[in-house]
Design an enzyme around this catalytic site. Structure first.
Site: not given
Length: 330
Positions: A49, A131, A165
């Site tokens: 990430e 994200k 995540c």
């Protein structure tokens, strides 16, 4: 969807350390790791990430009043998309014939985003997604993404999707990719964060998605060396929050590890994906097919990219009954 009959894909998940002192240094690590993987026959590689230039670990251990300098430094080092960084990765992907899933801090004028990029083996950038909700401390660093990137894309190795995540704890985001019939799900976590409990939870999370989606999961987490941890915070009590949390792994559609997960140190986790296992799993349980009940349960997605302005036809009066990103289709 790609033809999965009698097909095997060699995949790799990279657990490596960024260069906290240089964005160019981290990019060099990415390109070096790609070439190392290519020598081992890897066709798909996943990086951690926001690996480029590095995950904002400082935001987890520093109070907001002290985050200004490292936040500004991260903004200064963060790449734009497209730009020289994406050009370099694209060229390497094309040279090596490798599908690449890369996490980076994307700078868009005065904002940073947690961005995932998917490059095909011919070097084309197939997907850029952000994200959708930064987690906890991350909200001090990144803006929110949108639904435009909640899709899977056809690549040389199959149909690929990605989440970052704790997006994996948003079941509707996961279902959006399942409904796109992803065959290989690429997961990215920061690593070197929170401690062993984070790694344990990660293992449960990626195995569950593999089972529920009937797909392979390739998960990459980052690694920090002890001296890097000390450079982020000299407080020994806080340094413990920057250890553990690594679980780089590859999981089959049956929820099985295809190689030993990597929880310490740097390295590549490599496995051969027998794509026939997807049909084997989905014959029994296809969450978006014969096992779904769309007349009872369904998902609505707003796929328009987020925008701060809305163009109106000449003479039209503005209506604010819907967000500026556009109204639902009639």
């Amino acid at each position: 969807m790609a033809d999965t009959k009698q097909k095997t894909v060699r995949a790799a998940a990279a657990q490596i350390a960024p260069d906290l002192d240089s964005a160019d240094g981290t990019l060099a690590r990415v390109l070096e790791t790609m070439r190392d993987a290519a020598r081992q026959g890897v066709e798909l590689i996943v990086f951690p990430e926001t690996f480029l230039p590095y995950y904002p670990y400082f935001s987890f251990v520093l109070p907001p009043v002290l985050q200004g300098p490292p936040h500004l430094l991260l903004m200064d080092r963060a790449p734009t998309v497209p730009g020289p960084v994406t050009d370099a990765v694209s060229a390497a992907a094309r040279e090596l014939g490798m599908v690449v899933v890369l996490g980076l801090n994307e700078r868009d004028h005065g904002s940073l985003y947690n961005t995932q990029l998917i490059f095909d083996a011919d070097g084309r950038l197939l997907l850029k997604r952000r994200k959708i909700t930064p987690t906890y401390h991350e909200r001090m660093v990144w803006g929110q993404g949108d639904g435009a990137g909640l899709t899977a894309v056809d690549t040389r190795v199959g149909r690929v999707g990605a989440l970052a995540c704790w997006e994996h704890y948003n079941p509707l985001a996961r279902y959006a990719l399942m409904a796109e019939h992803e065959e290989i799900h690429c997961a990215q976590f920061p690593g070197s964060l929170v401690g062993p409990i984070f790694a344990d939870q990660m293992g449960v999370t990626i195995r569950h998605h593999a089972l529920e989606a009937g797909c392979f999961v390739v998960n990459a987490t980052g690694w920090l060396h002890p001296e890097q941890i000390r450079s982020i915070t000299p407080d020994e009590k806080l340094q413990g929050a920057l250890r553990g949390g690594c679980h780089t792994a590859i999981v089959s559609p049956e929820g099985k590890y295809l190689a030993e997960p990597l929880t310490e140190g740097e390295g590549l986790v490599i496995a051969d994906l027998d794509m026939a296992l997807i049909a084997k799993r989905k014959r029994m349980m296809d969450s978006v097919g014969h096992y779904a009940r769309p007349e009872l349960l369904s998902l609505a997605i707003r796929r328009e990219p987020a925008a701060t302005t809305l163009a109106l036809p000449a003479g039209a009066s503005p209506s604010f009954t819907e967000p500026l990103t556009g109204a639902f289709d009639a």
